[in-house]
Design a protein around this motif. Sequence first.
Motif, mmCIF file in Angstrom:
data_model
loop_
_atom_site.group_PDB
_atom_site.id
_atom_site.type_symbol
_atom_site.label_atom_id
_atom_site.label_comp_id
_atom_site.label_asym_id
_atom_site.label_seq_id
_atom_site.Cartn_x
_atom_site.Cartn_y
_atom_site.Cartn_z
ATOM 1 N N PRO A 34 0.781 -1.251 0.000
ATOM 2 C CA PRO A 34 0.000 0.000 0.000
ATOM 3 C C PRO A 34 0.808 1.295 0.000
ATOM 4 C CG PRO A 34 0.029 -0.947 2.194
ATOM 5 C CD PRO A 34 0.728 -1.934 1.307
ATOM 6 N N HIS A 35 2.133 1.236 -0.083
ATOM 7 C CA HIS A 35 2.886 2.480 -0.022
ATOM 8 C C HIS A 35 3.003 3.172 -1.381
ATOM 9 C CE1 HIS A 35 5.908 -0.653 -0.899
ATOM 10 N NE2 HIS A 35 6.609 0.302 -1.494
ATOM 11 N N GLY A 36 2.263 2.715 -2.369
ATOM 12 C CA GLY A 36 2.276 3.347 -3.675
ATOM 13 C C GLY A 36 1.066 2.939 -4.488
ATOM 14 N N VAL A 37 0.986 3.445 -5.711
ATOM 15 C CA VAL A 37 -0.115 3.155 -6.633
ATOM 16 C C VAL A 37 0.497 2.579 -7.910
ATOM 17 C CG1 VAL A 37 -1.957 4.151 -8.063
ATOM 18 C CG2 VAL A 37 -1.624 4.936 -5.714
ATOM 19 N N LEU A 38 -0.162 1.569 -8.474
ATOM 20 C CA LEU A 38 0.324 0.934 -9.705
ATOM 21 C C LEU A 38 -0.731 1.054 -10.786
ATOM 22 C CD1 LEU A 38 2.294 -2.308 -10.167
ATOM 23 C CD2 LEU A 38 0.126 -2.089 -11.390
ATOM 24 N N LEU A 39 -0.295 1.382 -12.000
ATOM 25 C CA LEU A 39 -1.176 1.460 -13.156
ATOM 26 C C LEU A 39 -0.546 0.703 -14.312
ATOM 27 C CD1 LEU A 39 -0.534 4.642 -12.021
ATOM 28 C CD2 LEU A 39 -2.575 5.093 -13.379
ATOM 29 N N THR A 40 -1.368 0.129 -15.166
ATOM 30 C CA THR A 40 -0.879 -0.384 -16.442
ATOM 31 C C THR A 40 -1.395 0.541 -17.531
ATOM 32 O OG1 THR A 40 -2.761 -1.848 -16.899
ATOM 33 C CG2 THR A 40 -0.957 -2.747 -15.576
ATOM 34 N N ARG A 223 14.320 -5.568 -3.620
ATOM 35 C CA ARG A 223 12.929 -5.796 -3.218
ATOM 36 C C ARG A 223 12.741 -5.153 -1.851
ATOM 37 N NH1 ARG A 223 11.148 -11.240 -0.804
ATOM 38 N NH2 ARG A 223 12.078 -10.105 0.937
ATOM 39 N N VAL A 224 11.622 -4.429 -1.679
ATOM 40 C CA VAL A 224 11.396 -3.719 -0.420
ATOM 41 C C VAL A 224 10.042 -4.104 0.175
ATOM 42 C CG1 VAL A 224 12.841 -1.754 -1.030
ATOM 43 C CG2 VAL A 224 10.435 -1.728 -1.658
ATOM 44 N N ILE A 225 10.015 -4.190 1.501
ATOM 45 C CA ILE A 225 8.771 -4.386 2.253
ATOM 46 C C ILE A 225 8.802 -3.365 3.397
ATOM 47 C CG2 ILE A 225 7.332 -6.002 3.555
ATOM 48 C CD1 ILE A 225 8.782 -8.294 2.190
ATOM 49 N N PRO A 226 8.176 -2.192 3.239
ATOM 50 C CA PRO A 226 8.223 -1.168 4.301
ATOM 51 C C PRO A 226 7.527 -1.600 5.588
ATOM 52 C CG PRO A 226 7.629 -0.201 2.190
ATOM 53 C CD PRO A 226 7.558 -1.673 2.018
ATOM 54 N N ASP A 227 6.492 -2.452 5.468
ATOM 55 C CA ASP A 227 5.786 -2.924 6.667
ATOM 56 C C ASP A 227 5.233 -4.311 6.370
ATOM 57 O OD1 ASP A 227 4.361 -3.414 8.946
ATOM 58 O OD2 ASP A 227 3.211 -1.541 8.889
ATOM 59 N N ALA A 228 5.793 -5.326 7.026
ATOM 60 C CA ALA A 228 5.386 -6.701 6.748
ATOM 61 C C ALA A 228 3.959 -6.994 7.178
ATOM 62 C CB ALA A 228 6.351 -7.675 7.433
ATOM 63 N N ARG A 229 3.355 -6.117 7.954
ATOM 64 C CA ARG A 229 1.979 -6.342 8.394
ATOM 65 C C ARG A 229 0.964 -5.605 7.514
ATOM 66 N NH1 ARG A 229 2.843 -5.561 14.969
ATOM 67 N NH2 ARG A 229 4.519 -7.122 15.194
ATOM 68 N N TYR A 230 1.359 -5.248 6.328
ATOM 69 C CA TYR A 230 0.484 -4.483 5.446
ATOM 70 C C TYR A 230 -0.720 -5.323 5.005
ATOM 71 C CZ TYR A 230 2.212 -7.111 1.371
ATOM 72 O OH TYR A 230 2.499 -8.103 0.470
ATOM 73 N N VAL A 231 -1.744 -4.633 4.559
ATOM 74 C CA VAL A 231 -2.911 -5.276 3.958
ATOM 75 C C VAL A 231 -2.782 -5.120 2.445
ATOM 76 C CG1 VAL A 231 -5.421 -5.274 3.737
ATOM 77 C CG2 VAL A 231 -4.339 -4.779 5.955
ATOM 78 N N PRO A 232 -2.740 -6.198 1.679
ATOM 79 C CA PRO A 232 -2.554 -6.101 0.225
ATOM 80 C C PRO A 232 -3.637 -5.253 -0.433
ATOM 81 C CG PRO A 232 -2.256 -8.353 0.963
ATOM 82 C CD PRO A 232 -2.801 -7.606 2.133
ATOM 83 N N VAL A 233 -3.229 -4.520 -1.440
ATOM 84 C CA VAL A 233 -4.149 -3.664 -2.201
ATOM 85 C C VAL A 233 -4.413 -4.330 -3.548
ATOM 86 C CG1 VAL A 233 -4.469 -1.409 -3.287
ATOM 87 C CG2 VAL A 233 -3.259 -1.591 -1.093
#
Length: 751
Positions: A34-40, A223-233
């Motif tokens: 959730p620390h960013g937004v992805l678009l195709t 590869r980065v994981i800013p918070d391993a307890r994140y909720v997938p978006v």
Amino acid sequence: MIRPSSEQLDAAQLQAALAQCASEPIRLPGSIQPHGVLLTLSEPGSSEDGLLIGQISSNCQALFGLSPAELWQQPLATLTGIAAAEHVRQALLLPQLDEANPLLLEIGGQRFNGSLSRHDSVVILELEPWLEATQDNTVILLRALRRMQAAATLEALYAVSVAEIRQLTGFDRVLIYRFESQGHGRVISEALGGQLPGYLGQCFPASDIPPQARELYRLNWIRVIPDARYVPVPILPTLRPDGQPLDLGFSMLRSVSPVHCQYLDNMGVRASMSLSLLEQDRLWGLITCAHPQPLLVSHPVRSMCVAIAQLLSVQISALQTRDQQTDRDEKSLLINELTAAMRLAKHDVLDGLANHPQQLLNLTGASGVAVLVEDRLQLIGQCPTAEQVRALYLWVRERCQEKGELLQTEHLQSLHAGSAVYSDAASGLLAFVLPKPVDNAVIWFGGQLRSSMQWSGNPDEHFVAGTDPDQRLQPRKSFEVWEQQVYGRSRPWSAADSFAALQLRRAAIEDDLARQVRREHEAVRVRDELVAVVSHDLRNPMTIIIMQCGMMQRLVSRDESNHSGRMSAALGTMEDATSRMNVLIADLLDKSKLDAGQYPLDCKPLDVVALLEQACALLVTLTSHKGIELNCSSAEGLSIHADPQRLFQVLSNLLGNAIKFTPVGGRIDVSAWQLDDKVMISVRDNGGGILPAQLPHIFERYWSVREGNPNGSGLGLYICRSIVHAHGGEMWVESEPGVGSVFTFSLPAAE
């Protein structure tokens, strides 16, 4: 993954769970962190149909105030504004997207770092909020690069790298994790902040990083994981416009496996970052960063860390190569000593090695070595018994024939179960055999290395059974040091050990081949001497027989009875056979000298016209008997530097063959001309010609005899071409059945 204990899962459940874990589609999670937004996006085209949004992460509503439904199939400018969209468009026109990343984009009054990638004909744009630097990281990066370049040893290089990355990023623990040949990883360096425990020297099982994850590490530097307890978006729609799932293997925001997030939580880690270390195109290891609280490292700092990882990869390869070369140089002195010893051995090359036992042991650092030459076996140092070595040799010979030049292992009993009974003396093996029909081998033994390995947790209990009905594996909760005793293994053979054994084998093969050549040359010399002696001793009796046959012919010719006629015919047959024997003896002497490269030439300037006239004049009598027309022509002024006697031998043979195979009333043409710096001489007949199948073999020794021709020795044309070659020329033939043949040879023109 390595299996859990048998008490936790039965075999069937275990295999099903392992298969499920190994096949987890980590490249296709359908969600991001959730620390960013992805678009195709569609590829850039005209302003009307380019950069259309095909998919977008659902958190765009919270960040930009627009829902995925409002943005789907809309131009990128709908989200970013015209200026930012044009910036993206221009970046996509570059030949390498890496040259554009990161893009600094202003969207709705906020600044973002944009990352572009292209995979499977899909353009992916990832947006992360821009983070303002709290320190001058460029100074830290330059200092890190200088210190890394100055590191003189691998250990110093590792220490500098982890310390500088920790200083640059603020992670509490930074360690280097190297993949071992058995598949597991070992922590070889670390820098600690004091909150998280250290793992220096400890091993982690191969299952911690399954194959599909290793492949992603190989393809991506970070590869980065800013918070391993994140909720997938989730990404919406779930599928691409073409109906395929979206491959996020090269995405910075890719959502990671829930198992890995649980693994980090069990270690007390909230934030992590991993940097790949490559050796050429192979994953050598990782730099792993961990923090007990959430931590997002800015895009510029991550790029600096990637630069450090790339330089570290290059430096590791360079220092490893330097160390290997140093080891090779040290072993080269021993190789030279042993090579000289093999060269001086009287019987077999390997006999020379047995006379230098300490050098042979030192060459590979082995604890024992066996040298086998036919029925002779010498054991040096700590070895199995002679009977055990002879039995082992049969297996070694078979494996060497399969594998090629060398056979090596540090865990012999895993390949040859019978060796377990003598593992104290031979837990490791390095061996070669020579490509000879007799038994031979050099086998180095590595004694059992009694040691222990420290694991981060029990290596047999990496995962526990989950509570869900699908029996998903769950990561272990304990990372306490677990010590394992190691048996049946020797010190690993180094690259320099393998190099030394390989060089020794090559030297042995070269020396053995040289011995064979010397033996063959000696055999040729003895044969040539025998031929010369026998030929010389036969010539006198042959000459006497011919003379006696002539005398008897004259006596018998005075008697006109039928009996005397038969006697005269028999004497004529004897005289012809003896003459052919004299020719054969002369040919054998010439062949022996030619084969030995000792054919004497007495060269002098020769006028080609005079040479041809002399040869034709001597043979014109034979042509007149068959009514053959003999023509001789030559360009004026041709001159060669040659042995007149040997060249006349060539012309006589070619003309004699032409006369023999040209029919009554036929024609033979002898011609000479100059072509560049060569004088060309040809003998043409209109005889029966040579069959195409025989033409490639016409100059081979004894070919006519093999073909069943009763006339001649089968050496004439072979000797002719060899004489021409000895003069620096060439000879060849062209022929057509029913038309005739043309034999041509070239000789260097006289200067």
